[in-house]
Scaffold this motif. Structure first.
Motif, PDB file in Angstrom:
ATOM      1  N   LEU A 137       0.705  -1.243   0.049  1.00 57.52           N
ATOM      2  CA  LEU A 137      -0.181   0.019   0.113  1.00 57.52           C
ATOM      3  C   LEU A 137       1.009   1.415   0.146  1.00 57.52           C
ATOM      4  CD1 LEU A 137      -2.475  -0.928   2.849  1.00 57.52           C
ATOM      5  CD2 LEU A 137      -2.916  -1.151   0.247  1.00 57.52           C
ATOM      6  N   SER A 138       0.493   2.092  -0.762  1.00 53.87           N
ATOM      7  CA  SER A 138       1.231   3.615  -0.750  1.00 53.87           C
ATOM      8  C   SER A 138       0.878   4.100   0.477  1.00 53.87           C
ATOM      9  CB  SER A 138       1.008   4.394  -1.960  1.00 53.87           C
ATOM     10  OG  SER A 138       1.511   3.826  -3.093  1.00 53.87           O
ATOM     11  N   SER A 139      -0.357   4.225   0.689  1.00 54.41           N
ATOM     12  CA  SER A 139      -0.912   4.965   2.021  1.00 54.41           C
ATOM     13  C   SER A 139      -2.044   4.227   2.508  1.00 54.41           C
ATOM     14  CB  SER A 139      -1.071   6.450   1.410  1.00 54.41           C
ATOM     15  OG  SER A 139      -1.663   7.117   2.441  1.00 54.41           O
ATOM     16  N   LEU A 140      -2.437   4.253   3.655  1.00 55.19           N
ATOM     17  CA  LEU A 140      -3.535   3.742   4.527  1.00 55.19           C
ATOM     18  C   LEU A 140      -4.601   4.712   4.415  1.00 55.19           C
ATOM     19  CD1 LEU A 140      -4.726   1.254   5.642  1.00 55.19           C
ATOM     20  CD2 LEU A 140      -4.079   2.185   7.979  1.00 55.19           C
ATOM     21  N   LYS A 141      -6.003   4.262   3.838  1.00 55.66           N
ATOM     22  CA  LYS A 141      -7.139   5.375   3.911  1.00 55.66           C
ATOM     23  C   LYS A 141      -8.182   4.619   4.640  1.00 55.66           C
ATOM     24  CE  LYS A 141      -5.135   7.985   1.173  1.00 55.66           C
ATOM     25  NZ  LYS A 141      -4.409   9.237   1.488  1.00 55.66           N
ATOM     26  N   PRO A 142      -9.196   5.417   5.075  1.00 53.28           N
ATOM     27  CA  PRO A 142     -10.263   4.757   5.984  1.00 53.28           C
ATOM     28  C   PRO A 142     -10.892   3.720   5.276  1.00 53.28           C
ATOM     29  CG  PRO A 142     -10.185   7.138   5.993  1.00 53.28           C
ATOM     30  CD  PRO A 142      -9.434   6.764   5.127  1.00 53.28           C
ATOM     31  N   THR A 143     -10.968   3.559   3.767  1.00 46.21           N
ATOM     32  CA  THR A 143     -11.626   2.298   3.264  1.00 46.21           C
ATOM     33  C   THR A 143     -10.720   1.491   2.467  1.00 46.21           C
ATOM     34  OG1 THR A 143     -12.298   3.442   1.058  1.00 46.21           O
ATOM     35  CG2 THR A 143     -13.888   3.862   2.968  1.00 46.21           C
ATOM     36  N   LEU A 144     -10.859   0.311   2.138  1.00 44.42           N
ATOM     37  CA  LEU A 144      -9.742  -0.531   1.416  1.00 44.42           C
ATOM     38  C   LEU A 144     -10.048   0.142  -0.031  1.00 44.42           C
ATOM     39  CD1 LEU A 144      -7.786  -2.869   1.555  1.00 44.42           C
ATOM     40  CD2 LEU A 144     -10.076  -4.176   1.249  1.00 44.42           C
ATOM     41  N   LYS A 145     -10.980   0.208  -0.590  1.00 43.63           N
ATOM     42  CA  LYS A 145     -10.931   0.732  -1.728  1.00 43.63           C
ATOM     43  C   LYS A 145     -10.127   2.017  -2.133  1.00 43.63           C
ATOM     44  CE  LYS A 145     -13.867   2.611  -5.745  1.00 43.63           C
ATOM     45  NZ  LYS A 145     -14.938   3.432  -5.694  1.00 43.63           N
ATOM     46  N   ASP A 146     -10.130   2.997  -1.266  1.00 45.10           N
ATOM     47  CA  ASP A 146      -9.390   3.994  -1.343  1.00 45.10           C
ATOM     48  C   ASP A 146      -7.878   3.677  -1.099  1.00 45.10           C
ATOM     49  OD1 ASP A 146     -11.540   5.733  -1.873  1.00 45.10           O
ATOM     50  OD2 ASP A 146     -11.897   6.513   0.209  1.00 45.10           O
ATOM     51  N   SER A 147      -7.518   2.791  -0.221  1.00 43.73           N
ATOM     52  CA  SER A 147      -6.237   2.505   0.011  1.00 43.73           C
ATOM     53  C   SER A 147      -5.523   1.854  -1.128  1.00 43.73           C
ATOM     54  CB  SER A 147      -6.278   1.579   1.471  1.00 43.73           C
ATOM     55  OG  SER A 147      -6.728   1.951   2.494  1.00 43.73           O
ATOM     56  N   LEU A 148      -6.410   1.157  -1.818  1.00 47.70           N
ATOM     57  CA  LEU A 148      -5.814   0.595  -3.034  1.00 47.70           C
ATOM     58  C   LEU A 148      -5.570   1.210  -4.417  1.00 47.70           C
ATOM     59  CD1 LEU A 148      -7.721  -3.033  -2.713  1.00 47.70           C
ATOM     60  CD2 LEU A 148      -5.350  -2.416  -2.068  1.00 47.70           C
ATOM     61  N   GLU A 149      -6.216   2.462  -4.305  1.00 51.71           N
ATOM     62  CA  GLU A 149      -6.132   3.526  -5.084  1.00 51.71           C
ATOM     63  C   GLU A 149      -5.046   4.267  -5.304  1.00 51.71           C
ATOM     64  OE1 GLU A 149      -9.282   6.821  -5.962  1.00 51.71           O
ATOM     65  OE2 GLU A 149     -10.384   5.139  -6.230  1.00 51.71           O
ATOM     66  N   GLY A 150      -4.305   4.057  -6.525  1.00 49.27           N
ATOM     67  CA  GLY A 150      -3.308   4.850  -6.850  1.00 49.27           C
ATOM     68  C   GLY A 150      -2.010   4.198  -6.241  1.00 49.27           C
ATOM     69  N   ARG A 151      -1.874   3.087  -5.548  1.00 48.12           N
ATOM     70  CA  ARG A 151      -1.017   2.524  -5.159  1.00 48.12           C
ATOM     71  C   ARG A 151       0.457   2.513  -5.986  1.00 48.12           C
ATOM     72  NH1 ARG A 151      -2.259  -3.497  -3.274  1.00 48.12           N
ATOM     73  NH2 ARG A 151      -3.468  -4.042  -5.307  1.00 48.12           N
ATOM     74  N   ALA A 152       1.738   2.911  -5.678  1.00 46.06           N
ATOM     75  CA  ALA A 152       2.551   2.846  -6.488  1.00 46.06           C
ATOM     76  C   ALA A 152       3.172   1.418  -7.083  1.00 46.06           C
ATOM     77  CB  ALA A 152       4.026   3.686  -5.931  1.00 46.06           C
TER      78      ALA A 152
END
Length: 142
Positions: free
Chosen positions: A53-68
């Protein structure tokens, strides 16, 4: 530069599954998000199963979005095999086990990246809720 962390889940069979998170690994960010949004065995395991994960977000979907990177999670046969393999550049370690999140600060290194004698043992890990409570008390006192 990122504040790297590991986010792990201990399965009922003793296996530990680990994802790597590059940014914002400190308890006041990743710790709070884990505590508030990934606080059940199901959500914790699902998160730890994602790999990089590039960055952790409150939702899994958002956490997976834009990972490097897209790398698989690491899987260890036991908690102790995981503790023996933690890399020197991991600054914060989170593990969901026994129904709650625990946190430990990673290894300390000198200016030449030499590890300063850090072996992880179970009592190094504190309940995440306690760590967050201390942080909030410090904020109020400041």
């Amino acid at each position: 530069m990122g504040t790297r962390s590991n986010i792990a889940y201990e399965r009922p069979n003793g296996q530990v599954i680990v994802t790597y998170c590059y940014y914002d690994g400190y308890p006041s960010y990743n710790g709070v998000i884990l505590n508030e949004n990934y606080d059940t065995p199901k959500t914790a395991e699902e998160l730890a199963s994602q790999g990089y994960l590039s960055s952790l977000k409150p939702t899994l979907k958002d956490s997976l979005e834009g990972r490097a990177n897209i790398e698989p999670p690491q899987i260890y046969h036991s908690y102790h095999s995981y503790l023996n393999d933690i890399q020197w550049d991991i600054e914060w370690i989170y593990i969901f086990r026994r129904g709650q999140w625990y946190v430990c600060e990673g290894m300390e290194v000198d200016d030449n990246f030499k590890i300063l004698d850090k072996d992880f043992i179970e009592h190094d890990f504190q309940p995440l809720v306690d760590t967050i409570a201390k942080l909030r008390l410090e904020e109020v006192s400041a």
